[in-house]
Design a protein around this motif. Structure first.
Motif, short mmCIF file in Angstrom:
data_model
loop_
_atom_site.label_atom_id
_atom_site.label_comp_id
_atom_site.label_asym_id
_atom_site.label_seq_id
_atom_site.Cartn_x
_atom_site.Cartn_y
_atom_site.Cartn_z
N VAL A 268 0.93 -1.19 -0.11
CA VAL A 268 0.00 -0.02 -0.20
C VAL A 268 1.00 1.32 -0.10
N SER A 269 0.17 2.28 -0.32
CA SER A 269 1.10 3.69 -0.61
C SER A 269 1.67 4.01 0.88
N GLY A 270 2.50 5.11 0.77
CA GLY A 270 3.27 5.58 2.18
C GLY A 270 1.91 6.16 3.19
N GLY A 271 1.15 6.98 2.33
CA GLY A 271 0.10 7.49 3.04
C GLY A 271 -0.84 6.60 3.69
N GLU A 272 -1.05 5.54 2.87
CA GLU A 272 -2.00 4.35 3.62
C GLU A 272 -1.13 3.81 4.77
N GLN A 273 0.10 3.74 4.79
CA GLN A 273 0.93 2.63 5.78
C GLN A 273 0.86 3.77 6.89
N GLN A 274 0.77 5.18 6.65
CA GLN A 274 0.72 5.98 7.73
C GLN A 274 -0.58 6.15 8.56
N ARG A 275 -1.54 5.96 7.69
CA ARG A 275 -3.10 5.81 8.21
C ARG A 275 -3.06 4.65 9.05
N THR A 276 -2.47 3.37 8.66
CA THR A 276 -2.54 2.29 9.48
C THR A 276 -1.77 2.31 10.87
N ALA A 277 -0.57 3.05 10.73
CA ALA A 277 0.18 3.35 11.88
C ALA A 277 -0.73 4.27 13.03
N ILE A 278 -1.62 5.16 12.44
CA ILE A 278 -2.37 5.97 13.36
C ILE A 278 -3.51 5.30 13.62
N ALA A 279 -4.26 4.37 12.76
CA ALA A 279 -5.21 3.47 13.32
C ALA A 279 -4.70 2.50 14.41
N ARG A 280 -3.39 2.05 14.49
CA ARG A 280 -2.90 1.16 15.45
C ARG A 280 -2.67 2.09 16.72
N ALA A 281 -2.36 3.43 16.70
CA ALA A 281 -2.18 4.09 17.66
C ALA A 281 -3.40 4.45 18.44
N ILE A 282 -4.44 4.76 17.85
CA ILE A 282 -5.63 5.19 18.32
C ILE A 282 -6.75 4.02 18.62
N ILE A 283 -6.40 2.80 18.16
CA ILE A 283 -7.43 1.73 18.42
C ILE A 283 -7.81 1.67 19.91
N HIS A 284 -6.86 1.75 20.88
CA HIS A 284 -7.36 1.60 22.22
C HIS A 284 -7.72 3.01 22.90
N GLN A 285 -7.99 4.01 22.14
CA GLN A 285 -8.70 5.31 22.53
C GLN A 285 -7.65 5.64 23.72
N PRO A 286 -6.49 6.07 23.25
CA PRO A 286 -5.41 6.49 24.17
C PRO A 286 -5.87 8.14 24.65
N GLY A 287 -5.40 8.51 25.85
CA GLY A 287 -5.77 9.94 26.30
C GLY A 287 -4.64 10.65 25.62
N VAL A 288 -3.40 10.25 25.31
CA VAL A 288 -2.43 11.23 24.45
C VAL A 288 -1.91 10.45 23.40
N LEU A 289 -1.62 11.03 22.30
CA LEU A 289 -1.24 10.46 21.42
C LEU A 289 0.13 11.41 20.66
N ILE A 290 1.26 10.94 20.55
CA ILE A 290 2.31 11.53 20.28
C ILE A 290 2.88 11.05 18.91
N ALA A 291 3.32 12.08 17.87
CA ALA A 291 3.61 11.71 16.89
C ALA A 291 5.12 12.18 16.39
N ASP A 292 5.92 11.54 16.28
CA ASP A 292 7.42 12.07 15.73
C ASP A 292 7.55 12.03 14.40
N GLU A 293 7.59 13.42 13.92
CA GLU A 293 7.60 13.63 12.51
C GLU A 293 6.68 12.75 11.63
N PRO A 294 5.39 12.73 11.72
CA PRO A 294 4.63 11.62 11.13
C PRO A 294 4.33 11.72 9.73
N THR A 295 4.71 13.08 8.98
CA THR A 295 4.82 13.30 7.76
C THR A 295 5.96 13.40 6.99
N GLY A 296 7.21 13.16 7.64
CA GLY A 296 8.43 13.38 7.15
C GLY A 296 8.68 12.65 5.93
N ASN A 297 7.99 11.45 5.63
CA ASN A 297 8.14 10.53 4.46
C ASN A 297 7.09 10.64 3.28
#
Lengths: 220, 298
Positions: free
Chosen positions: A138-167
């Protein structure tokens, strides 16, 4: 939600990575962290995700005192936050569905509940139709959306993103930022480190500027 | 579409390398055991002859026999009476020197003797010392004229056995260490392939034991499969070599003395292999299970 008070971090050398950091980010706030390479952005994020401890001062995130946290508590603390990396950190031998399901499996959720929640989040990030694809295809954007989905699936109180659009190219970067804003609007505190000053200007969000380990600007 | 199965190739390579290491360890055990068997076989020929005085009473002879039996280092004592010794001597010399065998005066000089066999549990390298001690004890007894046991041969044989034992031990240690080094590198490469997985699992809140358990299981499985395969391959090697010795080298008469490593050794190799696999994986996972720092290096 995130509170640093008089935080110093010194590495052997000595290298003063952070100096007298005082900051407070409230629940549901969206904050950018900018600054040149070596300014201390990664050190700050390592502290928030409990991969490093302050030399002195207090760090409190999502109700956890990270200066006092015991090793055995760290995994349980990390289940309360979400982390996104520039290079996505997806497991290549697992499908998008399996990657996104990981945090719930770790938490010990039941399979039907996991399936329900994964499809819900994949819908949210626009990837439900690609649930059985492997990240490499899948494309880079879709990979990053997958990573975001993984990061929010458990409904965290805090989401930190280190250069999420760098690539990613500018169009995909905007898509990702839109998605992070949507996550924030649901009550999650979002803290994004970036070099992209143009995007930061366009988004008109609170921005912290870090330079030589010190906060030199806060637009709050 | 599935991604290329790089891990399968790596797992297969690791299995082959680790199995090869266990084959080397098993083969050295096999060689060492059979070498010892052959040395023990040669050692069984070691005998002691106790020459008795012509005036020794029946009671005196029985005392000497009892002394030998009480030492606990003797498996058999046979009396060769003067008559038997004479008769053997005549048979042996009849065709070579018929005149000597008829010399009655000379023949009176041949004494009765005791033929002593050492107990089989005495290691070959100890035989010389045991024989020396027994001989010095016997010489002090009344009624014993002399004691002979082929001192030169026994001492050279004992020195040879000691040298072989030391060589086998040194070579064995070197082989085990080299195999462990190769094995740990193979396991490390396999675990490194999962580095990203470890980083991700740590990041999303997996506990240390959750992260390590699958690797421990995989390491243990690798150990049990490779050591079992290695034992099987060693058995094949043993059967092949034995048949070669029996069919092509039958003049050596060693075939029946070649044996496979004992069932206890087989179990030890398999359990040891399983433990080594699990331990190797545990140490490798522990090294790279360092979270964000690992992700930054990747």
């Amino acid at each position: 939600m995130i509170e640093f008070s008089h935080v110093y971090k010194t590495y052997p050398g000595p290298v003063h990575a952070l100096k007298n950091i005082d900051l407070k980010i409230d629940k549901g706030e969206f904050v950018f962290l900018t600054g040149p390479s070596g300014a201390g952005k990664t050190t700050l994020f390592k502290m928030i995700s409990a991969y490093d401890v302050a030399t002195s001062g207090g760090v409190n995130v999502a109700g956890y005192d990270l200066a006092e946290i015991k090793d055995g508590q760290i995994p349980f603390y990390r289940r309360k936050i979400g982390v996104i990396f520039q290079d996505f950190k997806l497991l290549k031998d697992r499908t998008i569905f399996e990657n996104v399901a990981l945090p719930l499996q770790i938490r010990g959720d039941k399979t039907p509940a996991i399936q329900r929640r994964v499809y819900e989040v994949l819908e949210q990030v626009g990837l439900a139709h690609k649930h059985d694809q492997y990240p490499e295809f899948v494309s880079g954007g879709e990979q990053q959306r997958t990573a975001i989905a993984r990061a929010i699936i458990h409904q965290p109180g805090v989401l930190i993103a280190d250069e999420p659009t760098g690539n990613l190219d500018p169009r995909l970067s905007e898509e990702i930022m839109d998605l992070l804003e949507r996550v924030c609007s649901q009550g999650t505190t979002v803290f994004v480190a970036t070099h992209d000053h143009e995007m930061v200007k366009r988004r008109r969000k609170r921005t912290l500027e870090l330079k030589e380990g010190m906060i030199v600007g806060d637009t709050k | 579409m599935r991604p290329p199965q790089k891990n399968f190739a790596l797992k297969l390579t690791t299995l082959i390398v680790v199995t090869a290491c266990f084959v080397v360890i098993g083969a050295s055990l096999l060689v060492s055991k059979n070498f010892r068997n052959i040395l023990t076989l040669w050692g069984e020929d070691v005998q002691m002859t106790v020459y008795l005085s012509s005036d020794l009473s029946e009671q005196g002879r029985q005392d000497i026999e009892q002394y030998l039996k009480d030492s606990g280092q003797v498996s058999d004592v046979q009396l060769v009476s003067q008559e038997k010794a004479l008769s053997d001597f005549r048979v042996q010399l009849a065709s070579y020197a018929p005149d000597i065998s008829k010399d009655e005066e000379l023949l009176k000089l041949i004494p009765a003797s005791l033929q002593v066999k050492l107990a089989s549990n005495i290691p070959a390298s100890e035989q010389s010392k045991v024989l020396q001690n027994l001989a010095s004890g016997l010489k002090a007894k009344q009624g014993v004229d002399d004691v002979g046991y082929g001192q030169d041969w026994v001492e050279k044989y004992a020195a040879f056995v000691s040298a072989i034992e030391i060589t086998l031990q040194v070579v064995g240690i070197v082989i085990v260490l080299a195999s462990m080094f190769v094995m740990s590198n193979a396991i490390r490469a396999s675990v490194q392939a999962h580095r990203d997985e470890i980083v991700v699992l740590e990041m999303i809140g997996a506990t240390t034991s959750m992260i390590r358990k699958p690797f421990l299981k995989e390491g243990a499985l690798l150990g049990v499969v490779s050591s079992t395969l290695a034992v099987g391959l060693c058995y094949g090697l043993y059967v092949g070599l034995k048949s070669l010795v029996v069919q092509r080298l039958s003049f050596l008469q060693l075939g029946e003395h070649l044996t496979f490593i004992s069932p206890v050794s087989v179990v030890i190799v398999i359990i040891g292999g399983t433990a080594m696999g699990a331990l190797g994986s545990y140490l490798c996972v522990r090294k790279i299970n360092d979270g964000w720092a690992a992700s930054q290096r990747a």
